[in-house]
Structure formats: structure tokens, C-alpha cells
Design an enzyme around this catalytic site. Structure first.
Site, PDB file in Angstrom:
ATOM      1  N   LYS A  13       0.838  -1.206   0.000  1.00  0.00           N
ATOM      2  CA  LYS A  13       0.000   0.000   0.000  1.00  0.00           C
ATOM      3  C   LYS A  13       0.872   1.255   0.000  1.00  0.00           C
ATOM      4  O   LYS A  13       0.685   2.157  -0.806  1.00  0.00           O
ATOM      5  CB  LYS A  13      -0.925   0.030   1.242  1.00  0.00           C
ATOM      6  CG  LYS A  13      -1.817  -1.197   1.384  1.00  0.00           C
ATOM      7  CD  LYS A  13      -2.708  -1.115   2.608  1.00  0.00           C
ATOM      8  CE  LYS A  13      -1.992  -1.123   3.944  1.00  0.00           C
ATOM      9  NZ  LYS A  13      -1.284  -2.391   4.244  1.00  0.00           N
ATOM     10  N   ARG A  88      -9.924   0.473   8.366  1.00  0.00           N
ATOM     11  CA  ARG A  88      -9.469  -0.868   8.736  1.00  0.00           C
ATOM     12  C   ARG A  88     -10.525  -1.650   9.477  1.00  0.00           C
ATOM     13  O   ARG A  88     -10.291  -2.789   9.847  1.00  0.00           O
ATOM     14  CB  ARG A  88      -8.278  -0.721   9.681  1.00  0.00           C
ATOM     15  CG  ARG A  88      -6.947  -0.900   9.015  1.00  0.00           C
ATOM     16  CD  ARG A  88      -5.936  -0.557  10.081  1.00  0.00           C
ATOM     17  NE  ARG A  88      -4.756  -1.327   9.982  1.00  0.00           N
ATOM     18  CZ  ARG A  88      -3.653  -0.891   9.381  1.00  0.00           C
ATOM     19  NH1 ARG A  88      -3.630   0.255   8.765  1.00  0.00           N
ATOM     20  NH2 ARG A  88      -2.583  -1.645   9.392  1.00  0.00           N
ATOM     21  N   ARG A 127      11.746  -5.280   5.128  1.00  0.00           N
ATOM     22  CA  ARG A 127      11.470  -3.871   4.820  1.00  0.00           C
ATOM     23  C   ARG A 127      12.431  -2.950   5.565  1.00  0.00           C
ATOM     24  O   ARG A 127      12.765  -3.161   6.724  1.00  0.00           O
ATOM     25  CB  ARG A 127      10.045  -3.506   5.226  1.00  0.00           C
ATOM     26  CG  ARG A 127       9.801  -1.996   5.133  1.00  0.00           C
ATOM     27  CD  ARG A 127       8.365  -1.602   5.197  1.00  0.00           C
ATOM     28  NE  ARG A 127       7.679  -2.117   6.363  1.00  0.00           N
ATOM     29  CZ  ARG A 127       6.366  -2.056   6.514  1.00  0.00           C
ATOM     30  NH1 ARG A 127       5.617  -1.533   5.556  1.00  0.00           N
ATOM     31  NH2 ARG A 127       5.804  -2.539   7.595  1.00  0.00           N
ATOM     32  N   ARG A 160      11.108  -1.004  11.104  1.00  0.00           N
ATOM     33  CA  ARG A 160      10.001  -0.637  11.984  1.00  0.00           C
ATOM     34  C   ARG A 160       9.919  -1.572  13.190  1.00  0.00           C
ATOM     35  O   ARG A 160      10.162  -2.764  13.074  1.00  0.00           O
ATOM     36  CB  ARG A 160       8.679  -0.694  11.196  1.00  0.00           C
ATOM     37  CG  ARG A 160       8.272   0.658  10.662  1.00  0.00           C
ATOM     38  CD  ARG A 160       7.142   0.612   9.687  1.00  0.00           C
ATOM     39  NE  ARG A 160       5.958  -0.109  10.125  1.00  0.00           N
ATOM     40  CZ  ARG A 160       4.825  -0.180   9.430  1.00  0.00           C
ATOM     41  NH1 ARG A 160       4.738   0.455   8.260  1.00  0.00           N
ATOM     42  NH2 ARG A 160       3.800  -0.861   9.867  1.00  0.00           N
ATOM     43  N   ARG A 171      -0.451  -9.002  13.368  1.00  0.00           N
ATOM     44  CA  ARG A 171      -1.058  -8.003  12.473  1.00  0.00           C
ATOM     45  C   ARG A 171      -1.837  -8.684  11.354  1.00  0.00           C
ATOM     46  O   ARG A 171      -2.901  -8.218  10.955  1.00  0.00           O
ATOM     47  CB  ARG A 171       0.043  -7.096  11.881  1.00  0.00           C
ATOM     48  CG  ARG A 171       0.586  -6.096  12.902  1.00  0.00           C
ATOM     49  CD  ARG A 171       1.947  -5.540  12.518  1.00  0.00           C
ATOM     50  NE  ARG A 171       1.969  -4.856  11.250  1.00  0.00           N
ATOM     51  CZ  ARG A 171       3.072  -4.696  10.501  1.00  0.00           C
ATOM     52  NH1 ARG A 171       4.243  -5.172  10.916  1.00  0.00           N
ATOM     53  NH2 ARG A 171       2.998  -4.067   9.353  1.00  0.00           N
TER      54      ARG A 171
HETATM   55  P1  AP5 Z   1       4.820  -1.581   1.958  1.00  0.00           P
HETATM   56  O1  AP5 Z   1       4.428  -0.840   0.733  1.00  0.00           O
HETATM   57  O2  AP5 Z   1       5.572  -0.862   3.010  1.00  0.00           O
HETATM   58  O3  AP5 Z   1       3.546  -2.352   2.567  1.00  0.00           O
HETATM   59  P2  AP5 Z   1       2.244  -1.789   3.251  1.00  0.00           P
HETATM   60  O4  AP5 Z   1       1.065  -2.424   2.582  1.00  0.00           O
HETATM   61  O5  AP5 Z   1       2.264  -0.298   3.333  1.00  0.00           O
HETATM   62  O6  AP5 Z   1       2.401  -2.474   4.682  1.00  0.00           O
HETATM   63  P3  AP5 Z   1       2.383  -1.865   6.148  1.00  0.00           P
HETATM   64  O7  AP5 Z   1       3.134  -2.810   7.035  1.00  0.00           O
HETATM   65  O8  AP5 Z   1       2.773  -0.435   6.167  1.00  0.00           O
HETATM   66  O9  AP5 Z   1       0.872  -1.998   6.467  1.00  0.00           O
HETATM   67  P4  AP5 Z   1       0.227  -1.994   7.808  1.00  0.00           P
HETATM   68  O10 AP5 Z   1      -1.156  -1.869   7.364  1.00  0.00           O
HETATM   69  O11 AP5 Z   1       0.501  -3.129   8.702  1.00  0.00           O
HETATM   70  O12 AP5 Z   1       0.948  -0.784   8.593  1.00  0.00           O
HETATM   71  P5  AP5 Z   1       0.471   0.690   8.900  1.00  0.00           P
HETATM   72  O13 AP5 Z   1       1.664   1.546   8.915  1.00  0.00           O
HETATM   73  O14 AP5 Z   1      -0.671   1.060   8.052  1.00  0.00           O
HETATM   74  O15 AP5 Z   1       5.660  -2.867   1.473  1.00  0.00           O
HETATM   75  C1  AP5 Z   1       6.228  -3.765   2.420  1.00  0.00           C
HETATM   76  C2  AP5 Z   1       7.590  -4.231   1.935  1.00  0.00           C
HETATM   77  O16 AP5 Z   1       7.426  -5.022   0.760  1.00  0.00           O
HETATM   78  C3  AP5 Z   1       8.561  -3.104   1.547  1.00  0.00           C
HETATM   79  O17 AP5 Z   1       9.845  -3.477   1.926  1.00  0.00           O
HETATM   80  C4  AP5 Z   1       8.443  -3.014   0.004  1.00  0.00           C
HETATM   81  O18 AP5 Z   1       9.653  -2.598  -0.584  1.00  0.00           O
HETATM   82  C5  AP5 Z   1       8.133  -4.461  -0.363  1.00  0.00           C
HETATM   83  N1  AP5 Z   1       7.223  -4.564  -1.505  1.00  0.00           N
HETATM   84  C6  AP5 Z   1       6.148  -3.780  -1.790  1.00  0.00           C
HETATM   85  N2  AP5 Z   1       5.545  -4.190  -2.924  1.00  0.00           N
HETATM   86  C7  AP5 Z   1       6.238  -5.291  -3.343  1.00  0.00           C
HETATM   87  C8  AP5 Z   1       6.108  -6.167  -4.477  1.00  0.00           C
HETATM   88  N3  AP5 Z   1       5.121  -5.997  -5.379  1.00  0.00           N
HETATM   89  N4  AP5 Z   1       6.988  -7.184  -4.599  1.00  0.00           N
HETATM   90  C9  AP5 Z   1       8.010  -7.360  -3.666  1.00  0.00           C
HETATM   91  N5  AP5 Z   1       8.199  -6.547  -2.597  1.00  0.00           N
HETATM   92  C10 AP5 Z   1       7.308  -5.527  -2.440  1.00  0.00           C
HETATM   93  O19 AP5 Z   1      -0.064   0.521  10.392  1.00  0.00           O
HETATM   94  C11 AP5 Z   1       0.786   0.240  11.460  1.00  0.00           C
HETATM   95  C12 AP5 Z   1      -0.006   0.145  12.755  1.00  0.00           C
HETATM   96  O20 AP5 Z   1      -0.632   1.412  13.028  1.00  0.00           O
HETATM   97  C13 AP5 Z   1      -1.154  -0.850  12.762  1.00  0.00           C
HETATM   98  O21 AP5 Z   1      -0.728  -2.151  13.102  1.00  0.00           O
HETATM   99  C14 AP5 Z   1      -2.083  -0.244  13.823  1.00  0.00           C
HETATM  100  O22 AP5 Z   1      -1.615  -0.508  15.121  1.00  0.00           O
HETATM  101  C15 AP5 Z   1      -1.935   1.238  13.568  1.00  0.00           C
HETATM  102  N6  AP5 Z   1      -2.920   1.740  12.586  1.00  0.00           N
HETATM  103  C16 AP5 Z   1      -2.648   2.285  11.365  1.00  0.00           C
HETATM  104  N7  AP5 Z   1      -3.783   2.612  10.736  1.00  0.00           N
HETATM  105  C17 AP5 Z   1      -4.795   2.270  11.577  1.00  0.00           C
HETATM  106  C18 AP5 Z   1      -6.206   2.331  11.474  1.00  0.00           C
HETATM  107  N8  AP5 Z   1      -6.794   2.823  10.374  1.00  0.00           N
HETATM  108  N9  AP5 Z   1      -6.928   1.876  12.519  1.00  0.00           N
HETATM  109  C19 AP5 Z   1      -6.348   1.401  13.636  1.00  0.00           C
HETATM  110  N10 AP5 Z   1      -5.026   1.288  13.795  1.00  0.00           N
HETATM  111  C20 AP5 Z   1      -4.248   1.721  12.771  1.00  0.00           C
HETATM  112 MG    MG Z   2       2.469   1.097   4.892  1.00  0.00          MG
END
Ligand code: AP5
Ligand code: MG
Length: 215
Positions: A13, A88, A127, A160, A171
Site C-alpha cells: 500500500k 481498517r 522492509r 520498523r 497483524r
Molecule cells: P509496503 O508498501 O511498506 O507495505 P504496506 O502495505 O504499506 O504495509 P504496512 O506494514 O505499512 O501496512 P500496515 O497496514 O501493517 O501498517 P500501517 O503503517 O498502516 O511494502 C512492504 C515491503 O514489501 C517493503 O519493503 C516493500 O519494498 C516491499 N514490496 C512492496 N511491494 C512489493 C512487491 N510488489 N513485490 C516485492 N516486494 C514488495 O499501520 C501500522 C499500525 O498502526 C497498525 O498495526 C495499527 O496498530 C496502527 N494503525 C494504522 N492505521 C490504523 C487504522 N486505520 N486503525 C487502527 N489502527 C491503525
Molecule cells: Mg504502509
């Protein structure tokens, strides 16, 4: 373009949102990034969010709903936005719908990135992110030219806190229980586009662009 990128942790994402920002000149709204900044700054909200984030749980709906409602009012969202990591839960999706209605806006598309669970674990454990500019990397799939250093700004790369295998598994479980139901939620609303996120980063990007152009 008012877009949601939906998908499990590690689906890509953030990676795709950053490329779409350049393509469409609209902001990426990542609740994860906003919460991590609050944790880093030690704000009251950050202190509250930290324990949920570090254990892989979700921050309470009222906190994130408030963040997004305020963010969507900012001027740079007038031409559109990319929501990354929000909504979410069904309650968040309902709240988003209500906020958009108040602003007389409508969602254009929800893109759901689909990736196998084991691939997600490999992506997240490998990552790395730049401390300065936030550019994301992967040690195997998208490595920087020089290990540990950002290609774009020369900043230091970090891992992270929630990218440890045990937290990642939690997660993923939270995603299937609380977020995956949004796939049918948005399918029923007629705005869902499902995409195979298992392909390399540039190919996923091209597929997203062609889906958006075709719609
Ligand atoms: P990346 O693009 O970073 O993945 P992502 O989908 O953004 O994954 P996240 O871990 O950021 O999602 P998340 O939803 O758990 O975390 P968030 O920060 O939102 O890609 C990942 C890796 O893969 C990278 O190294 C990239 O280079 C590689 N990659 C990407 N595409 C690829 C491909 N096609 N092929 C190969 N490699 C690839 O949330 C964190 C925490 O915050 C949550 O756990 C929660 O506690 C809180 N939080 C955030 N939002 C909310 C909400 N709305 N409600 C409640 N709590 C929330
Ligand atoms: Mg992300």
C-alpha cells in the site's frame, strides 16, 4: 481521484501510494505514518497509540477516525487523496462515508492488493525505511544502492518496531478478522477493484494505472 488502497500488512500500500502521489499530485494519507510520527514526537495521542501498534493491534476507531476527518479537510485534499491503511474496520468505513457525505465528496475507487501470507512475512521482515524522507526499501526486492543508506536523500534506513515476526503474525490475524470484511463491504458498494499484488513493484504500479484509466 479519491482512492483507498486496501490490503494486508506488507501488501504494498505504502509503496504504491508514494508512486501514485507523483503520478496524480494528490496526497497520501497513511494513518500508520501519522501515528508513527505522533509516537516519535511523544504526543498524548502517540503515547496512547504506541502500545497498540507495538503489539500488532488496532488503535481505537475514535482516534483514527478523528485523524482522518481532520486531514481530509485540508486544502491539499481538494483534488483528491489516497488513503493508505484506513479504513481498517467496518466502523471506520462507515465513519469515512459520513465524513465524505458532509463534504459532498464521493469515493472513486477502492483497490484491494492481494498477496499470499508467507510472501507478506518475507516482505515485512526485509522492509527498511528512510528516517529522513520515508522512502521504503526491501533488502531483497527493492534494495538501496548502498546498504542502509537512502538512494534519494542519503538518510539512514531503519526497521520498523512492529516488523518482528511475532508482531507481523498478529497483524496478519487482525487484518483477516477486522479488515478483510471491507473487501465485501466495498464490493457491495460497487467501487472495489481487486488486483494481484504478487507481481514485482513496477508491474503492480502499471496494473493500478491501467485499472484507474479504464474506469
Ligand atoms: P509496503 O508498501 O511498506 O507495505 P504496506 O502495505 O504499506 O504495509 P504496512 O506494514 O505499512 O501496512 P500496515 O497496514 O501493517 O501498517 P500501517 O503503517 O498502516 O511494502 C512492504 C515491503 O514489501 C517493503 O519493503 C516493500 O519494498 C516491499 N514490496 C512492496 N511491494 C512489493 C512487491 N510488489 N513485490 C516485492 N516486494 C514488495 O499501520 C501500522 C499500525 O498502526 C497498525 O498495526 C495499527 O496498530 C496502527 N494503525 C494504522 N492505521 C490504523 C487504522 N486505520 N486503525 C487502527 N489502527 C491503525
Ligand atoms: Mg504502509
Amino acid at each position: 481521484m479519491k482512492l483507498i488502497l486496501l490490503g494486508p500488512p506488507g501488501a504494498g500500500k505504502g509503496t504504491q501510494a508514494k508512486m501514485l502521489v507523483e503520478e496524480f499530485s494528490i496526497p497520501q494519507i497513511s494513518t500508520g505514518d501519522i501515528l508513527r510520527a505522533a509516537v516519535k514526537d511523544g504526543t498524548p495521542m502517540g503515547k496512547k497509540a504506541k502500545e497498540y501498534m507495538n503489539t500488532g493491534g488496532l488503535v481505537p476507531d475514535e482516534v483514527v477516525v478523528g485523524i482522518v476527518r481532520d486531514r481530509l479537510q485540508e486544502e491539499d485534499c481538494n483534488n483528491g487523496f489516497i488513503l493508505d491503511g484506513f479504513p481498517r474496520t467496518v466502523a471506520q468505513a462507515d465513519a469515512l462515508q459520513a465524513s465524505l457525505q458532509e463534504m459532498s465528496k464521493e469515493l472513486d475507487r477502492v483497490i484491494s492488493l492481494e498477496v499470499d501470507a508467507e510472501a507478506l512475512v518475507e516482505r515485512l521482515t526485509g522492509r527498511r525505511t528512510c528516517k529522513e524522507c520515508g522512502r521504503g526499501y526491501h533488502v531483497k526486492f527493492d534494495p538501496p544502492r548502498e546498504a542502509g543508506i537512502c538512494d534519494v536523500c542519503g538518510g539512514t534506513l531503519f526497521q520498523r518496531d512492529d516488523d518482528q515476526e511475532e508482531t507481523i503474525r498478529k497483524r496478519l490475524q487482525v487484518y483477516s478478522e477486522q479488515t478483510a470484511p471491507l473487501i465485501s463491504y466495498y464490493r457491495e458498494a460497487g467501487v472495489l477493484m481487486e488486483l494481484d499484488g504478487m507481481q514485482p513493484i513496477p508491474i503492480v504500479k502499471e496494473k493500478i494505472l491501467s485499472l484507474l484509466q479504464a474506469s
